[in-house]
Scaffold this motif. Sequence first.
Motif, short mmCIF file in Angstrom:
data_model
loop_
_atom_site.label_atom_id
_atom_site.label_comp_id
_atom_site.label_asym_id
_atom_site.label_seq_id
_atom_site.Cartn_x
_atom_site.Cartn_y
_atom_site.Cartn_z
N MET A 1 0.81 -1.21 0.00
CA MET A 1 0.00 0.00 0.00
C MET A 1 0.85 1.27 0.00
O MET A 1 0.48 2.28 -0.55
N GLY A 2 2.04 1.22 0.61
CA GLY A 2 2.90 2.39 0.64
C GLY A 2 2.45 3.41 1.68
O GLY A 2 1.48 3.23 2.40
N TYR A 3 3.16 4.49 1.74
CA TYR A 3 2.89 5.56 2.70
C TYR A 3 1.58 6.27 2.34
O TYR A 3 1.29 6.51 1.17
N ALA A 4 0.79 6.62 3.35
CA ALA A 4 -0.49 7.32 3.14
C ALA A 4 -0.25 8.82 3.18
O ALA A 4 -0.21 9.43 4.26
N PHE A 5 -0.07 9.43 2.03
CA PHE A 5 0.19 10.86 1.95
C PHE A 5 -1.02 11.67 2.40
O PHE A 5 -2.17 11.26 2.20
N THR A 6 -0.76 12.83 2.99
CA THR A 6 -1.81 13.78 3.35
C THR A 6 -1.63 15.05 2.52
O THR A 6 -0.58 15.26 1.90
N SER A 7 -2.64 15.91 2.55
CA SER A 7 -2.53 17.19 1.84
C SER A 7 -1.39 18.02 2.41
O SER A 7 -0.69 18.74 1.67
N SER A 8 -1.15 17.91 3.72
CA SER A 8 -0.04 18.64 4.34
C SER A 8 1.30 18.13 3.83
O SER A 8 2.24 18.93 3.62
N ASP A 9 1.40 16.81 3.62
CA ASP A 9 2.63 16.25 3.05
C ASP A 9 2.90 16.85 1.67
O ASP A 9 4.03 17.22 1.34
N VAL A 10 1.85 16.90 0.84
CA VAL A 10 2.02 17.42 -0.51
C VAL A 10 2.44 18.88 -0.47
O VAL A 10 3.33 19.32 -1.23
N ALA A 11 1.82 19.66 0.42
CA ALA A 11 2.20 21.07 0.54
C ALA A 11 3.66 21.21 0.93
O ALA A 11 4.39 22.07 0.40
N PHE A 12 4.13 20.37 1.85
CA PHE A 12 5.54 20.42 2.25
C PHE A 12 6.45 20.04 1.09
O PHE A 12 7.46 20.72 0.83
N LEU A 13 6.11 18.96 0.37
CA LEU A 13 6.96 18.49 -0.72
C LEU A 13 7.06 19.52 -1.84
O LEU A 13 8.07 19.57 -2.55
N ARG A 14 6.04 20.37 -1.98
CA ARG A 14 6.06 21.39 -3.03
C ARG A 14 6.75 22.68 -2.57
O ARG A 14 7.04 23.55 -3.40
N SER A 15 7.02 22.78 -1.28
CA SER A 15 7.67 23.99 -0.75
C SER A 15 9.16 23.95 -1.02
O SER A 15 9.74 22.91 -1.38
N SER A 16 9.82 25.09 -0.85
CA SER A 16 11.27 25.15 -1.06
C SER A 16 12.01 24.23 -0.09
O SER A 16 13.00 23.58 -0.45
N ALA A 17 11.49 24.14 1.15
CA ALA A 17 12.10 23.23 2.14
C ALA A 17 11.94 21.79 1.71
O ALA A 17 12.85 20.96 1.85
#
Length: 386
Positions: A1-17
């Motif tokens: 199944m893999g890791y269960a991403f959240t909307s917060s995860d996606v926001a972080f991954l798209r940020s400069s950090a």
Amino acid sequence: MGYAFTSSDVAFLRSSAGVAALAEVDALPFTDSSRLHDVGVARKLLGASFAPVVETVLLRRRAVSKLDCSAGWLFTDDALQQATASAVARHRAARFVGRDVHDVTCSIGADLFALSAVAARCVGSDLDPVRLAMARNNVPGQLVVQADALRPVSRAGAVTADPARRDSSGRRKWHPQDFVPPLDELSSIYSGVDLAVKCAPGIDFAVAPWADEIELVSLDGAVREACLWTRGLATPGVSRRATVMHGSSSWTITDGEPDDCLVAPPGQWIIDPDGAVVRAGLVRHYAARHGLWQLDERIAYLSGDVAPAGIRAFRVLEHGHYTEKSLKSLLSTRGVGRLEILVRGLDIDPNTLRKRLKLSGPDEATVVLTRIGSKPVMVLCQAERT
């Protein structure tokens, strides 16, 4: 199944950090021997953020063999599994050139990306907010909205869909009424527009009598999908099509072509047609195109005295009645120590048989085990690229 991403995860991954964290973790090898160590390093570097970053790095590496533009993309494990390979997505998108298209199950955007290159206008929608956020990252500049595929939100005259075929636990769904959204409901809702539905290649085509054309597509030897085309997206006079893609080349065959071919004993070559041809029920059409014949009218193996160009075919060395004893004797006489076993029409497990044959010798060969009528037949061959 893999890791269960959240909307917060996606926001972080798209940020400069997040982008910086992805680059740092991507420098780790993540080989079988180093994986545990590398996960530990990522955890120390990123703390609570390590899991979505590590998962994204690993998914991007898996995606390289499937998607052309995966370097900066975001995925979930199951979305990547269902995503259309880029070459196949481009092939399917070619029927939408210049059209206004709505991808009503856009997921992380693999098909939307291909459509955006050829469509006049396109929009993607999905119910999953996490996948929608990923699609906005993966296909920037395209309109992506949250919507139910069964409640149309656009006036596009062409619609494409890829129903989910796994449940929440990852188990595959085999019945079209269990797809999300269900196949019949999709066809009913969009009966007034040109519709394309991607399905698994093993689907029983009888469940989609509304499809005007059914296309089976293979890529580099593996049958990847069936596409159900309706109305203006279908080809007049064609109800079944097989498209075979290898690298940058492709060819297609349809039931609009002649299907007259003989049934006769083996000639100089055995040809095992591509799986898309077999699954589309176009074996006889393929035989007629290339001057081949069938060994048995119910078996997909073909034969001929000239093999089609550009395929892996099997030059016939010997053939006769099959028994395990006679095959073992023949292989021993010819010094065959490595054997490829191809089977159709007989209840034989190649791996089990290979162990019982106790092969030894310097040579290699292919044996085709099949039946002609009720008679079991073996054809010993040498595989060649024509």
